[in-house]
Design a protein around this motif. Structure first.
Motif, PDB file in Angstrom:
ATOM      1  N   ILE A 111      91.455 -14.649  32.379  1.00  0.00           N
ATOM      2  CA  ILE A 111      92.298 -16.164  31.086  1.00  0.00           C
ATOM      3  C   ILE A 111      92.044 -14.706  29.874  1.00  0.00           C
ATOM      4  N   LEU A 112      91.383 -13.967  29.477  1.00  0.00           N
ATOM      5  CA  LEU A 112      91.840 -13.130  28.142  1.00  0.00           C
ATOM      6  C   LEU A 112      93.117 -11.700  28.829  1.00  0.00           C
ATOM      7  N   LEU A 113      92.973 -11.441  30.303  1.00  0.00           N
ATOM      8  CA  LEU A 113      94.184 -10.744  30.557  1.00  0.00           C
ATOM      9  C   LEU A 113      95.601 -11.809  30.625  1.00  0.00           C
ATOM     10  N   GLY A 114      95.329 -12.554  31.286  1.00  0.00           N
ATOM     11  CA  GLY A 114      96.213 -13.653  31.736  1.00  0.00           C
ATOM     12  C   GLY A 114      96.846 -14.365  29.973  1.00  0.00           C
ATOM     13  N   GLY A 115      96.014 -13.936  28.820  1.00  0.00           N
ATOM     14  CA  GLY A 115      97.199 -13.964  28.185  1.00  0.00           C
ATOM     15  C   GLY A 115      97.541 -13.185  27.552  1.00  0.00           C
ATOM     16  N   LEU A 118     100.821 -13.152  29.090  1.00  0.00           N
ATOM     17  CA  LEU A 118     101.615 -14.062  28.862  1.00  0.00           C
ATOM     18  C   LEU A 118     102.489 -13.122  27.880  1.00  0.00           C
ATOM     19  N   TYR A 119     101.415 -12.575  26.061  1.00  0.00           N
ATOM     20  CA  TYR A 119     101.925 -12.352  25.227  1.00  0.00           C
ATOM     21  C   TYR A 119     102.701 -10.627  24.957  1.00  0.00           C
ATOM     22  N   VAL A 120     102.699 -10.123  26.317  1.00  0.00           N
ATOM     23  CA  VAL A 120     103.788  -9.478  26.746  1.00  0.00           C
ATOM     24  C   VAL A 120     104.666  -9.695  26.868  1.00  0.00           C
ATOM     25  N   GLY A 121     105.113 -10.646  28.047  1.00  0.00           N
ATOM     26  CA  GLY A 121     105.748 -11.165  28.669  1.00  0.00           C
ATOM     27  C   GLY A 121     106.968 -11.656  27.422  1.00  0.00           C
ATOM     28  N   ALA A 122     106.271 -11.985  26.570  1.00  0.00           N
ATOM     29  CA  ALA A 122     107.628 -12.278  25.806  1.00  0.00           C
ATOM     30  C   ALA A 122     108.891 -11.413  25.292  1.00  0.00           C
ATOM     31  N   GLU A 123     108.092  -9.977  25.490  1.00  0.00           N
ATOM     32  CA  GLU A 123     109.251  -9.024  24.999  1.00  0.00           C
ATOM     33  C   GLU A 123     109.122  -8.520  26.173  1.00  0.00           C
ATOM     34  N   GLY A 129     105.033 -12.241  32.192  1.00  0.00           N
ATOM     35  CA  GLY A 129     104.841 -13.832  31.824  1.00  0.00           C
ATOM     36  C   GLY A 129     103.724 -14.092  32.456  1.00  0.00           C
ATOM     37  N   THR A 130     105.132 -13.935  34.216  1.00  0.00           N
ATOM     38  CA  THR A 130     104.312 -15.437  35.092  1.00  0.00           C
ATOM     39  C   THR A 130     103.347 -14.276  35.838  1.00  0.00           C
ATOM     40  N   ALA A 131     103.104 -13.481  35.798  1.00  0.00           N
ATOM     41  CA  ALA A 131     101.906 -12.727  36.454  1.00  0.00           C
ATOM     42  C   ALA A 131     100.526 -12.919  35.748  1.00  0.00           C
ATOM     43  N   GLY A 132     100.650 -13.398  34.144  1.00  0.00           N
ATOM     44  CA  GLY A 132     100.033 -13.972  33.674  1.00  0.00           C
ATOM     45  C   GLY A 132      99.105 -14.776  33.462  1.00  0.00           C
TER      46      GLY A 132
END
Length: 256
Positions: A111-115, A118-123, A129-132
Motif C-alpha cells: 500500500i505504501l509503495l502504491g501510494g 501514485l505520488y510520483v505518477g503526478a509528475e 500512477g496506474t501501476a501504483g
C-alpha cells in the motif's frame, strides 16, 4: 499449485510455444514470462513472488528502520515539547507496524509503495500512477480474485502490448501466455478460479490439493510435460538427440 510449479510450467510451456511458432525469444521476453508466471499471486502476500521481491531479511530491516524512526520521532516531540493530537500517535503507529506478522507487513508495504507511485505518477506520467493504483488494489484483494480472472489477463496483456509498441520488442505474447497458463494450472485445484467476478461461475477441474499427494502427483506430471516441451523445442532441433516422446519422459524422471 506451488509457486515453483507455476514458475517451471508457465515459463517452460510459454518459451516452448514461442519457439515452435518461430517467435524470437529475447532476454526481455524470457524475463517477462518468468514474472508473468508468478504475477497472478500478487494478491497473496506470502506467495513466491512476494517472498522474492520482499524477502524476510528486507522486511526485518525495514521493521527496524520503522521502529527507530518511531522512537526517534516520539523522543523529538518530547524534547521539543511538541504536543499535538498526532505527534505521539504517528511515532506509536510506526512502532506498532513492526509488531505485525510478515503477511500483513507485506500488505502494508504494498500500500505504501502504491501510494508512492501514485505520488510520483503526478509528475512522471499516468503509467506510474496506474501501476501504483493497481498495487494498492492488489494488496487488499482476496486471493484468487481479480488477478485470477479474465480481467487480469486482459489488463496485463494490454499493458504489455502497449509496452511492446513503445519499446519495439515483443513482450505481450510471452507475458499473456505465461499469465494465462498460471490460471489454467490453478483450475486443476479444488478451489479453481472465478474468471468473471463478481459472477460466482467457477472453472475447476478438482484433480489436486496443494500439499497433498494428489498435488504432488499432478504437479509432477505438469512439470514433466513442461520439460518434454522444452526438450523438443530447444534440444531436439539441434540434432543432438533423437529420443522418442516416451524416452524423453523417462529421461526427465531419471534426472529428478
Amino acid at each position: 499449485m506451488t509457486g515453483k510449479t507455476h514458475l517451471i510450467v508457465s515459463t517452460g510451456v510459454t518459451l516452448s510455444v514461442m519457439q515452435f511458432m518461430g517467435q524470437g525469444i529475447t532476454l526481455a521476453s524470457a524475463a517477462i514470462a518468468v514474472i508473468s508466471s508468478l504475477l497472478p499471486d500478487i494478491d497473496e502476500p506470502n506467495s513466491l513472488l512476494m517472498q522474492k521481491t520482499m524477502p524476510k531479511k528486507l522486511l526485518n530491516f525495514i521493521k527496524l528502520f520503522f521502529a527507530a524512526a518511531g522512537i526517534g520521532f516520539i523522543a523529538y516531540c518530547y524534547l521539543q515539547s511538541f504536543y499535538t493530537p498526532y505527534s505521539y500517535g504517528a511515532g506509536a503507529l510506526l512502532i506498532i507496524m513492526c509488531l505485525v506478522n510478515q503477511r500483513l507487513f507485506r500488505q502494508i508495504l504494498m500500500i505504501l509503495l502504491g501510494g508512492l507511485l501514485l505520488y510520483v505518477g503526478a509528475e512522471a506520467g499516468p503509467w506510474w500512477g496506474t501501476a501504483g493504483a493497481l498495487i494498492m488494489v492488489c494488496a487488499l484483494l482476496p486471493h484468487r480474485g481479480l488477478t485470477h480472472s479474465l480481467y487480469g489477463v486482459v489488463m496485463w496483456g494490454g499493458l504489455l502490448y502497449y509496452a511492446s509498441i513503445r519499446l519495439g520488442v515483443t513482450l505481450w505474447m510471452a507475458g499473456t501466455l505465461s499469465y494465462t497458463l498460471h490460471l489454467l494450472c490453478d483450475m486443476l485445484t479444488k478451489q479453481g478460479i472465478h474468471p468473471l467476478p463478481p459472477l460466482k461461475w467457477k472453472l475447476a477441474v478438482p484433480l489436486m490439493s496443494t500439499g497433498k499427494f494428489s498435488g504432488f502427483l499432478v504437479e509432477s506430471v505438469c512439470i514433466t510435460l513442461a520439460f518434454v516441451m522444452l526438450w523438443n523445442a530447444f534440444v531436439v532441433p539441434m540434432g543432438l538427440v533423437t529420443y522418442s516422446w516416451w524416452e524423453q519422459v523417462k529421461a526427465v524422471w531419471s534426472s529428478v
